[in-house]
Design a protein around this motif. Structure first.
Motif, mmCIF file in Angstrom:
data_model
loop_
_atom_site.group_PDB
_atom_site.id
_atom_site.type_symbol
_atom_site.label_atom_id
_atom_site.label_comp_id
_atom_site.label_asym_id
_atom_site.label_seq_id
_atom_site.Cartn_x
_atom_site.Cartn_y
_atom_site.Cartn_z
ATOM 1 N N VAL A 117 0.522 -1.059 -0.425
ATOM 2 C CA VAL A 117 0.078 -0.089 -0.065
ATOM 3 C C VAL A 117 1.310 1.290 0.540
ATOM 4 N N TRP A 119 4.175 1.262 -1.337
ATOM 5 C CA TRP A 119 4.766 1.476 -1.884
ATOM 6 C C TRP A 119 3.816 1.990 -3.210
ATOM 7 N N ILE A 120 2.607 1.825 -3.578
ATOM 8 C CA ILE A 120 1.661 1.793 -4.617
ATOM 9 C C ILE A 120 1.623 3.461 -4.080
ATOM 10 N N ILE A 121 1.616 3.884 -3.005
ATOM 11 C CA ILE A 121 0.812 5.469 -2.735
ATOM 12 C C ILE A 121 1.688 6.437 -2.746
ATOM 13 N N TYR A 123 4.671 6.103 -4.675
ATOM 14 C CA TYR A 123 5.502 5.408 -6.499
ATOM 15 C C TYR A 123 4.518 6.895 -7.812
ATOM 16 N N THR A 124 2.871 6.071 -7.096
ATOM 17 C CA THR A 124 1.894 7.186 -7.724
ATOM 18 C C THR A 124 1.580 8.358 -7.665
ATOM 19 N N ALA A 125 2.390 8.847 -5.686
ATOM 20 C CA ALA A 125 2.555 10.614 -5.047
ATOM 21 C C ALA A 125 3.720 10.785 -6.687
ATOM 22 N N TYR A 128 3.258 9.505 -10.636
ATOM 23 C CA TYR A 128 2.397 9.920 -11.804
ATOM 24 C C TYR A 128 1.264 10.966 -11.152
ATOM 25 N N ASP A 129 2.286 11.576 -10.220
ATOM 26 C CA ASP A 129 1.008 12.909 -9.478
ATOM 27 C C ASP A 129 1.161 14.270 -11.070
ATOM 28 N N SER B 2 -3.686 15.037 -8.712
ATOM 29 C CA SER B 2 -4.391 14.834 -9.615
ATOM 30 C C SER B 2 -5.902 13.743 -9.439
ATOM 31 N N MET B 4 -6.475 11.237 -9.939
ATOM 32 C CA MET B 4 -6.208 9.346 -10.257
ATOM 33 C C MET B 4 -5.227 9.649 -8.036
ATOM 34 N N PHE B 5 -4.603 10.577 -7.555
ATOM 35 C CA PHE B 5 -3.501 10.517 -5.965
ATOM 36 C C PHE B 5 -4.741 10.871 -5.581
ATOM 37 N N THR B 8 -6.664 7.125 -4.630
ATOM 38 C CA THR B 8 -5.980 6.571 -4.375
ATOM 39 C C THR B 8 -5.768 6.521 -2.607
ATOM 40 N N LYS B 116 -0.863 3.768 -10.041
ATOM 41 C CA LYS B 116 -0.321 3.608 -10.444
ATOM 42 C C LYS B 116 0.515 1.777 -10.120
ATOM 43 N N LEU B 117 0.388 1.120 -10.472
ATOM 44 C CA LEU B 117 1.642 -0.567 -9.160
ATOM 45 C C LEU B 117 2.749 -0.247 -9.781
ATOM 46 N N PRO B 118 3.820 0.084 -9.354
ATOM 47 C CA PRO B 118 5.048 -0.507 -9.568
ATOM 48 C C PRO B 118 5.634 -1.635 -10.316
ATOM 49 N N LEU B 146 -6.921 -2.141 -4.499
ATOM 50 C CA LEU B 146 -6.334 -1.713 -3.846
ATOM 51 C C LEU B 146 -6.680 -2.017 -2.141
ATOM 52 N N LEU B 149 -5.713 -4.929 -0.310
ATOM 53 C CA LEU B 149 -4.842 -3.978 0.355
ATOM 54 C C LEU B 149 -4.797 -3.997 1.444
ATOM 55 N N CYS B 150 -5.653 -2.509 1.141
ATOM 56 C CA CYS B 150 -5.639 -1.604 2.160
ATOM 57 C C CYS B 150 -5.935 -1.912 3.190
#
Lengths: 129, 188
Positions: A117, A119-121, A123-125, A128-129, B2, B4-5, B8, B116-118, B146, B149-150
Motif C-alpha cells: 500500500v 509503495w503504491i501510494i 510511487y503514484t504520488a 504519476y502525480d 491529480s 488519480m492520487f 488513491t 499506478k502499480l510499480p 487497492l 490491500l488496504c
C-alpha cells in the motif's frame, strides 16, 4: 550487539496480542533483554515488521524500485533484519517461540500488505502525480 | 493533486473507515456483551493452560494424563465453537453492510484507474488488479485491488492497536474448528 548479562525484570502487565506497553519498547531497544511474556516479544516483532514495511515502502516508492525485484528485496530485508534482531541482538532461544519460522511468520503478511500500500501510494504520488 | 492520487488517498481513507465501522459493529453486537467477555476469558485461560501442559508432557506420560489433556482440548474446542457462534452475529451484519457498500463503491470507481502499480501483476492477479479497466496497461490499478490491500493491512493493525485481536494461544487452539477468526477479510 553486545551479549550483556541478562537482567531479570518484574513481569509487566501486557495486553495480549495488542500494542506493547512502553516498557516493552524500552526492553526491545536493549540488547539481550529478558522476555518473561512471550506474547509481548511477539508483539514487538510484529510492530517492528510494520515499521520496516512503511519505511521500505516509502523508499521503494521514492527511488523508485520497481517490479518483482522490489518485492523480493523487501521480503529478504524484512526477514533478514528481524532475524538478526531476535537471534543476534536479543539472543532469544527460537525454540521457546516455536522455531525460527514462527518468528519469521509473525506479522509478515500484514506487513507485506502494508508495504504494498505504501509503495503504491508513494510511487503514484511522486511519479504519476 | 491529480484525480488519480486523490482517488488513491480516498480509497485508503475508505478502508480505514470501513475497518473502524466493522470493529464498531462488532463491538456493539459482540465485544461488549457479557457472554463474549466471559467466553473469551475462559478460552484464553484454557488455551494458555493447555499449551503449558502440552509443553511439559513427556513420551512416558500416563494414559490418565493424556486423557485429561484430551478432555481439556474438547472443552476448549466447545468454548471456541461457542465463541465463533457469538461472533457470527456480527459477521452477518458486517457482510450485509459491506455488500451494499462494496456495490456502491464499485459503481463509483467503475472504470477508474485509482493508482499506478510499480510492478506488473501476475496474470491471475490481473483479473483483480485490472478489473473493469480499459486498455492493456496492467500497471493500472483498479479500486478493488487497492481496497483489498488496504483492508489486509489496516484492519489487522487497527484490531491489534485496539486490543481486539484474539490471543495467539486461542488462535492456535482454534485452528482445527472454523479456523482462526480472520480479522483481515477481503470484502469486509
Amino acid at each position: 550487539m553486545s551479549g550483556g548479562r541478562r537482567k531479570e525484570e518484574p513481569p509487566q502487565p501486557h495486553l495480549a496480542n495488542g500494542a506493547p506497553k512502553s516498557s516493552a519498547w524500552s526492553k526491545a531497544l536493549r540488547s539481550d533483554a529478558a522476555w518473561e511474556d512471550k506474547d509481548e516479544f511477539l508483539d514487538v516483532i510484529y510492530w517492528f515488521r510494520q515499521i520496516i514495511a512503511v519505511v521500505l515502502g516509502v523508499i521503494w516508492g521514492v527511488v523508485p524500485l520497481k517490479g518483482f525485484v522490489g518485492i523480493a528485496v523487501f521480503c529478504l530485508i524484512n526477514a533478514g533484519i528481524l532475524y538478526l534482531y531476535f537471534s543476534s541482538f536479543q539472543q532469544i532461544d527460537e525454540e521457546d517461540y516455536g522455531g525460527t519460522w514462527e518468528l519469521t511468520k509473525e506479522g509478515f503478511m500484514t506487513s507485506f500488505a502494508l508495504f504494498m500500500v505504501v509503495w503504491i501510494i508513494f510511487y503514484t504520488a511522486i511519479h504519476y502525480d | 493533486m491529480s484525480t488519480m492520487f486523490a482517488d488513491t488517498l480516498l480509497i485508503v481513507f475508505i478502508s480505514v473507515c470501513t475497518a473502524l465501522l466493522a470493529e464498531g459493529i462488532t463491538w456493539v453486537l459482540v465485544y461488549r456483551t457479557d457472554k463474549y467477555k466471559r467466553l473469551k476469558a475462559e478460552v484464553e485461560k484454557q488455551s494458555k493452560k493447555l499449551e503449558k501442559k502440552k509443553e511439559t508432557i513427556t513420551e512416558s506420560a500416563g494414559r490418565q494424563q493424556k486423557k485429561k489433556i484430551e478432555r481439556q482440548e474438547e472443552k476448549l474446542k466447545n468454548n471456541n465453537r461457542d465463541l465463533s457462534m457469538v461472533r457470527m452475529k456480527s459477521m452477518f451484519a458486517i457482510g450485509f453492510c459491506f455488500t451494499a457498500l462494496m456495490g456502491m463503491f464499485n459503481s463509483i470507481f467503475d472504470g477508474r484507474v485509482v493508482a499506478k502499480l510499480p510492478f506488473t501483476p501476475l496474470s491471475y492477479i490481473q483479473g483483480l488488479s485490472h478489473r473493469n479497466l480499459l486498455g492493456e496497461d496492467y500497471t493500472d490499478c483498479s479500486f478493488i485491488f487497492l481496497y483489498i490491500l488496504c483492508t489486509m493491512s489496516i484492519r489487522q493493525n487497527i484490531q491489534k492497536m485496539l486490543g481486539l485481536a484474539p490471543s495467539r494461544a486461542a488462535t492456535k487452539q482454534a485452528g482445527g474448528f472454523l479456523g482462526p477468526p480472520n480479522p483481515a477479510g477481503k470484502f469486509s
